[in-house]
Design a protein around this motif. Structure first.
Motif, PDB file in Angstrom:
ATOM      1  N   GLY A  57       0.728  -1.511  -0.149  1.00 55.11           N
ATOM      2  CA  GLY A  57       0.274   0.206  -0.152  1.00 55.11           C
ATOM      3  C   GLY A  57       0.758   1.227  -0.173  1.00 55.11           C
ATOM      4  O   GLY A  57       1.519   1.691  -1.081  1.00 55.11           O
ATOM      5  N   GLN A 153      -8.376   3.975   2.131  1.00 57.58           N
ATOM      6  CA  GLN A 153      -7.151   2.979   2.137  1.00 57.58           C
ATOM      7  C   GLN A 153      -8.244   1.845   3.098  1.00 57.58           C
ATOM      8  O   GLN A 153      -6.990   0.291   2.838  1.00 57.58           O
ATOM      9  CB  GLN A 153      -5.934   3.086   3.338  1.00 57.58           C
ATOM     10  N   ARG A 157      -5.035  -0.162  -1.664  1.00 56.07           N
ATOM     11  CA  ARG A 157      -4.532   0.038  -0.598  1.00 56.07           C
ATOM     12  C   ARG A 157      -3.549   0.976  -1.540  1.00 56.07           C
ATOM     13  O   ARG A 157      -3.069   0.190  -2.492  1.00 56.07           O
ATOM     14  CB  ARG A 157      -3.430  -0.372  -0.029  1.00 56.07           C
TER      15      ARG A 157
END
Length: 257
Positions: A57, A153, A157
């Protein structure tokens, strides 16, 4: 803020320059964001070999030979810089000194960059590993503004403010569209744009950085830039706020409410 493309390139550079080297000293300058004590962090990582650097992410993860992992989120202003002539950079958070005599530091004027020893796995998929059906299902259930959803997120991500604008411009989709109102055909275009825009950015940043940690690069962006007044097609670029963040868009991007 460093986003998925920047961090992917940073991981590549760090692997090229430091993978296989032994961490002689971990210098902890800023303690407040640690999830363990500075001593525990140093005991876990010093004298261990750096085996790999990955991106998860919006974080970098440093894997060491004793199966310890250091996660690093650069937050809004964090940067990675090479250490030259053993000089301590300004605003240092952490410094990695390797046995071979070289190293790098994490710096942050705001002191918000966050190191985490052995971070917990996150369930949300990476933006480059999205499942198309799951992506369609996600949008069909959300009344959220599409730009906000792309940046969430907990849903996916890696995408932040800059690349959300770039992706939506590429997909010709208004950032103010309601996720569940977007037709399946347009969701398909959006899904493809995520991969296309992010992979192109990784290539551009990788070529520009070479083997050096130069920080975020945005010169190649199509729309997300305060320096641009119009797109390459001549479309006037407008700005507004979504979730308190500046959004760049054009009237040509389709709006679905």
């Amino acid at each position: 803020m460093a986003e998925l493309p920047d961090l992917t390139v940073f991981a590549q550079i760090l692997n090229h320059r430091f993978k296989g080297k032994t961490l002689k000293q971990l210098e902890v300058t800023e303690h407040r964001k640690l999830n363990v004590s500075a001593k525990d962090l140093q005991d876990a990582l010093e004298n261990q070999k750096l085996t790999n650097v990955t991106r998860e992410g919006k974080t970098l993860q440093f894997h060491f030979s004793n199966d310890q992992v250091l996660g690093l989120h650069l937050m809004l202003r964090g940067e990675l810089v090479a250490i030259e002539n053993n000089e301590k950079p300004r605003f240092q958070i952490l410094a990695f000194h390797f046995a071979q005599g070289d190293g790098f530091a994490v710096i942050d004027l705001q002191k918000q960059a966050t190191p985490t020893l052995n971070p917990q796995p996150v369930a949300a998929p990476d933006a480059l590993n999205l499942d198309k059906k799951a992506f369609v299902d996600l949008l069909s259930k959300k009344r959220t503004v599409i730009k906000t959803l792309l940046m969430d997120q907990k849903s996916m991500r890696g995408i932040g403010n800059s690349y959300a604008d770039e992706i939506l411009y590429h997909a010709v989709l208004s950032p103010f569209s309601t996720a569940k109102a977007i037709p399946v055909k347009e969701i398909d275009k959006l899904f493809k744009s995520i991969g296309t825009v992010l992979q192109k950015a990784i290539k551009e940043i990788g070529e520009a950085n070479g083997n050096n940690l130069k920080g975020e690069l945005k010169d190649f962006m199509e729309i997300h830039s305060p320096l641009l007044k119009a797109t390459r097609k001549g479309e006037p670029i407008k700005t507004d706020k979504i979730g308190g963040r500046t959004t760049y868009y054009t009237d040509q991007q389709q709006l679905f409410l």
